[in-house]
Design a protein around this motif. Structure first.
Motif, PDB file in Angstrom:
ATOM      1  N   PRO A   1       1.011  -1.210  -0.122  1.00 28.19           N
ATOM      2  CA  PRO A   1      -0.086   0.055  -0.024  1.00 28.19           C
ATOM      3  C   PRO A   1       0.832   1.158   0.093  1.00 28.19           C
ATOM      4  CG  PRO A   1      -0.589  -1.238   2.023  1.00 28.19           C
ATOM      5  CD  PRO A   1       0.590  -2.044   1.216  1.00 28.19           C
ATOM      6  N   GLY A   2       0.519   2.218  -0.937  1.00 28.96           N
ATOM      7  CA  GLY A   2       1.379   3.303  -0.937  1.00 28.96           C
ATOM      8  C   GLY A   2       0.529   4.544  -0.186  1.00 28.96           C
ATOM      9  N   GLU A   3       1.354   5.759  -0.405  1.00 27.79           N
ATOM     10  CA  GLU A   3       0.709   6.809   0.460  1.00 27.79           C
ATOM     11  C   GLU A   3      -0.743   7.046  -0.171  1.00 27.79           C
ATOM     12  OE1 GLU A   3       2.726   9.553   2.203  1.00 27.79           O
ATOM     13  OE2 GLU A   3       4.368   8.272   2.561  1.00 27.79           O
ATOM     14  N   GLY A   4      -0.923   6.990  -1.191  1.00 31.08           N
ATOM     15  CA  GLY A   4      -2.289   7.372  -1.715  1.00 31.08           C
ATOM     16  C   GLY A   4      -3.423   6.769  -0.885  1.00 31.08           C
ATOM     17  N   SER A   5      -3.235   5.328  -0.492  1.00 29.52           N
ATOM     18  CA  SER A   5      -4.111   4.849   0.193  1.00 29.52           C
ATOM     19  C   SER A   5      -4.506   5.278   1.649  1.00 29.52           C
ATOM     20  CB  SER A   5      -3.821   3.266   0.480  1.00 29.52           C
ATOM     21  OG  SER A   5      -2.784   2.965   1.275  1.00 29.52           O
ATOM     22  N   ARG A   6      -3.596   5.974   2.228  1.00 28.06           N
ATOM     23  CA  ARG A   6      -3.703   6.653   3.360  1.00 28.06           C
ATOM     24  C   ARG A   6      -4.295   8.062   3.336  1.00 28.06           C
ATOM     25  NH1 ARG A   6       0.309   4.162   7.541  1.00 28.06           N
ATOM     26  NH2 ARG A   6       0.858   2.334   6.464  1.00 28.06           N
ATOM     27  N   ALA A   7      -4.101   8.791   2.171  1.00 25.97           N
ATOM     28  CA  ALA A   7      -4.551  10.209   2.024  1.00 25.97           C
ATOM     29  C   ALA A   7      -6.009  10.119   2.125  1.00 25.97           C
ATOM     30  CB  ALA A   7      -4.016  10.686   0.955  1.00 25.97           C
ATOM     31  N   ALA A   8      -6.762   9.299   1.451  1.00 27.53           N
ATOM     32  CA  ALA A   8      -8.277   9.417   1.320  1.00 27.53           C
ATOM     33  C   ALA A   8      -8.721   9.259   2.754  1.00 27.53           C
ATOM     34  CB  ALA A   8      -8.562   8.031   0.656  1.00 27.53           C
ATOM     35  N   PRO A   9      -8.378   8.108   3.571  1.00 24.39           N
ATOM     36  CA  PRO A   9      -8.913   8.025   4.660  1.00 24.39           C
ATOM     37  C   PRO A   9      -8.617   9.367   5.681  1.00 24.39           C
ATOM     38  CG  PRO A   9      -7.925   6.040   4.378  1.00 24.39           C
ATOM     39  CD  PRO A   9      -7.372   6.995   3.337  1.00 24.39           C
ATOM     40  N   GLN A  10      -7.385  10.151   5.764  1.00 27.57           N
ATOM     41  CA  GLN A  10      -6.947  11.097   6.276  1.00 27.57           C
ATOM     42  C   GLN A  10      -8.170  12.417   5.953  1.00 27.57           C
ATOM     43  OE1 GLN A  10      -3.362  12.091   7.363  1.00 27.57           O
ATOM     44  NE2 GLN A  10      -3.212  10.394   8.334  1.00 27.57           N
ATOM     45  N   GLY A  11      -8.236  12.597   4.572  1.00 29.43           N
ATOM     46  CA  GLY A  11      -9.308  13.418   4.274  1.00 29.43           C
ATOM     47  C   GLY A  11     -10.558  13.013   4.688  1.00 29.43           C
ATOM     48  N   ALA A  12     -11.130  11.951   4.788  1.00 31.69           N
ATOM     49  CA  ALA A  12     -12.341  11.758   5.329  1.00 31.69           C
ATOM     50  C   ALA A  12     -12.441  11.894   6.700  1.00 31.69           C
ATOM     51  CB  ALA A  12     -12.699  10.063   4.911  1.00 31.69           C
ATOM     52  N   MET A  13     -11.314  11.585   7.497  1.00 32.09           N
ATOM     53  CA  MET A  13     -11.361  12.007   8.837  1.00 32.09           C
ATOM     54  C   MET A  13     -11.527  13.401   9.025  1.00 32.09           C
ATOM     55  SD  MET A  13      -8.748   9.178  10.512  1.00 32.09           S
ATOM     56  CE  MET A  13      -8.761  10.156  12.074  1.00 32.09           C
ATOM     57  N   ALA A  14     -10.668  14.228   8.219  1.00 31.89           N
ATOM     58  CA  ALA A  14     -10.741  15.545   8.259  1.00 31.89           C
ATOM     59  C   ALA A  14     -12.328  16.365   8.058  1.00 31.89           C
ATOM     60  CB  ALA A  14      -9.784  16.489   7.400  1.00 31.89           C
ATOM     61  N   ALA A  15     -12.831  15.601   6.861  1.00 23.97           N
ATOM     62  CA  ALA A  15     -14.180  16.053   6.494  1.00 23.97           C
ATOM     63  C   ALA A  15     -14.967  15.691   7.778  1.00 23.97           C
ATOM     64  CB  ALA A  15     -14.509  15.471   5.395  1.00 23.97           C
ATOM     65  N   ALA A  16     -15.000  14.668   8.279  1.00 20.22           N
ATOM     66  CA  ALA A  16     -15.777  14.159   9.439  1.00 20.22           C
ATOM     67  C   ALA A  16     -15.690  15.081  10.853  1.00 20.22           C
ATOM     68  CB  ALA A  16     -15.499  12.749   9.774  1.00 20.22           C
ATOM     69  N   ASP A  17     -14.263  15.450  10.887  1.00 21.68           N
ATOM     70  CA  ASP A  17     -13.861  16.281  12.029  1.00 21.68           C
ATOM     71  C   ASP A  17     -14.755  17.725  11.898  1.00 21.68           C
ATOM     72  OD1 ASP A  17     -12.630  14.152  13.501  1.00 21.68           O
ATOM     73  OD2 ASP A  17     -10.460  14.828  12.872  1.00 21.68           O
ATOM     74  N   GLU A  18     -14.576  18.145  10.630  1.00 22.86           N
ATOM     75  CA  GLU A  18     -15.325  19.545  10.248  1.00 22.86           C
ATOM     76  C   GLU A  18     -16.660  19.238  10.455  1.00 22.86           C
ATOM     77  OE1 GLU A  18     -15.754  21.927   6.150  1.00 22.86           O
ATOM     78  OE2 GLU A  18     -13.664  21.401   6.815  1.00 22.86           O
ATOM     79  N   ASP A  19     -17.407  18.282   9.967  1.00 26.44           N
ATOM     80  CA  ASP A  19     -18.898  18.102  10.279  1.00 26.44           C
ATOM     81  C   ASP A  19     -19.165  18.174  11.807  1.00 26.44           C
ATOM     82  OD1 ASP A  19     -19.494  18.295   7.567  1.00 26.44           O
ATOM     83  OD2 ASP A  19     -19.418  16.022   7.285  1.00 26.44           O
ATOM     84  N   MET A  20     -18.357  17.392  12.474  1.00 26.68           N
ATOM     85  CA  MET A  20     -18.746  17.320  14.058  1.00 26.68           C
ATOM     86  C   MET A  20     -18.526  18.494  14.553  1.00 26.68           C
ATOM     87  SD  MET A  20     -19.529  14.207  15.135  1.00 26.68           S
ATOM     88  CE  MET A  20     -19.214  14.610  16.776  1.00 26.68           C
ATOM     89  N   ALA A  21     -17.682  19.625  14.066  1.00 23.10           N
ATOM     90  CA  ALA A  21     -17.321  20.993  14.703  1.00 23.10           C
ATOM     91  C   ALA A  21     -18.764  21.604  14.386  1.00 23.10           C
ATOM     92  CB  ALA A  21     -16.275  21.546  14.187  1.00 23.10           C
ATOM     93  N   VAL A  22     -19.217  21.434  12.940  1.00 24.11           N
ATOM     94  CA  VAL A  22     -20.493  22.123  12.627  1.00 24.11           C
ATOM     95  C   VAL A  22     -21.548  21.541  13.573  1.00 24.11           C
ATOM     96  CG1 VAL A  22     -22.193  22.238  10.913  1.00 24.11           C
ATOM     97  CG2 VAL A  22     -19.778  22.594  10.295  1.00 24.11           C
ATOM     98  N   TYR A  23     -21.664  20.228  13.824  1.00 24.93           N
ATOM     99  CA  TYR A  23     -22.642  19.678  14.697  1.00 24.93           C
ATOM    100  C   TYR A  23     -22.826  20.171  16.022  1.00 24.93           C
ATOM    101  CZ  TYR A  23     -25.841  15.943  16.639  1.00 24.93           C
ATOM    102  OH  TYR A  23     -26.914  15.579  17.354  1.00 24.93           O
ATOM    103  N   ARG A  24     -21.580  20.532  16.513  1.00 25.68           N
ATOM    104  CA  ARG A  24     -21.563  21.091  18.022  1.00 25.68           C
ATOM    105  C   ARG A  24     -21.809  22.469  18.038  1.00 25.68           C
ATOM    106  NH1 ARG A  24     -17.022  17.224  18.197  1.00 25.68           N
ATOM    107  NH2 ARG A  24     -15.501  18.785  17.192  1.00 25.68           N
ATOM    108  N   LYS A  25     -21.712  23.063  16.846  1.00 27.84           N
ATOM    109  CA  LYS A  25     -22.091  24.292  16.968  1.00 27.84           C
ATOM    110  C   LYS A  25     -23.606  24.655  16.909  1.00 27.84           C
ATOM    111  CE  LYS A  25     -21.830  28.948  14.596  1.00 27.84           C
ATOM    112  NZ  LYS A  25     -22.950  29.315  14.862  1.00 27.84           N
TER     113      LYS A  25
END
Length: 141
Positions: A1-25
């Motif tokens: 597995p290369g770097e690309g397979s890790r970038a997608a989960p990290q991007g998904a986690m960042a999006a989920a974290d952002e959505d959680m921040a909006v949810y808390r607001k």
């Protein structure tokens, strides 16, 4: 597995974290709206009590209003009209807050569904990555 397979989960986690921040607001906004509604409910109750007292007093009653340290005589019809207008205003404000609460609840529900989907996708991707690692280890043995 290369770097690309890790970038997608990290991007998904960042999006989920952002959505959680909006949810808390949104949750904080909801709490504030409910507090505002409680204040209006108290004001409504107080004004209803004043209206009941005025109705009990009868047409001959003398009504005074406390303004600072002074008691000033008030016209009974003007007092009744003023209380009715306050009750109407408070009712309108409570309706407005109710609509805002309903809109925030709807937004919160949609966001919660989106977050749940994101979490399920991340779990599925993590399980797939774990399977790949396991298969690679089995193939290397």
């Amino acid at each position: 597995p290369g770097e690309g397979s890790r970038a997608a989960p990290q991007g998904a986690m960042a999006a989920a974290d952002e959505d959680m921040a909006v949810y808390r607001k949104l949750h904080g906004d909801m709490q504030q709206l409910l507090q505002t509604k409680g204040t209006f409910a108290e004001q409504k109750k107080e004004n209803e009590l004043v209206k009941d007292e005025i109705d009990l007093a009868g047409e001959e009653a003398v009504v005074y209003k406390l303004i600072g340290p002074l008691l000033l005589k008030q016209d009974l019809d003007a007092v009744k009209e003023n209380v009715d207008k306050r009750l109407e205003f408070i009712g309108g404000e409570m309706d407005k807050v109710d609509r805002q609460v309903a809109a925030k609840q709807d937004e919160q529900k949609k966001l919660a569904d989106k977050i749940r989907e994101q979490q399920q996708d991340m779990r599925a991707k993590a399980a797939e990555e774990a399977r790949k690692v396991y298969q690679e280890q089995q193939g290397a043995s």
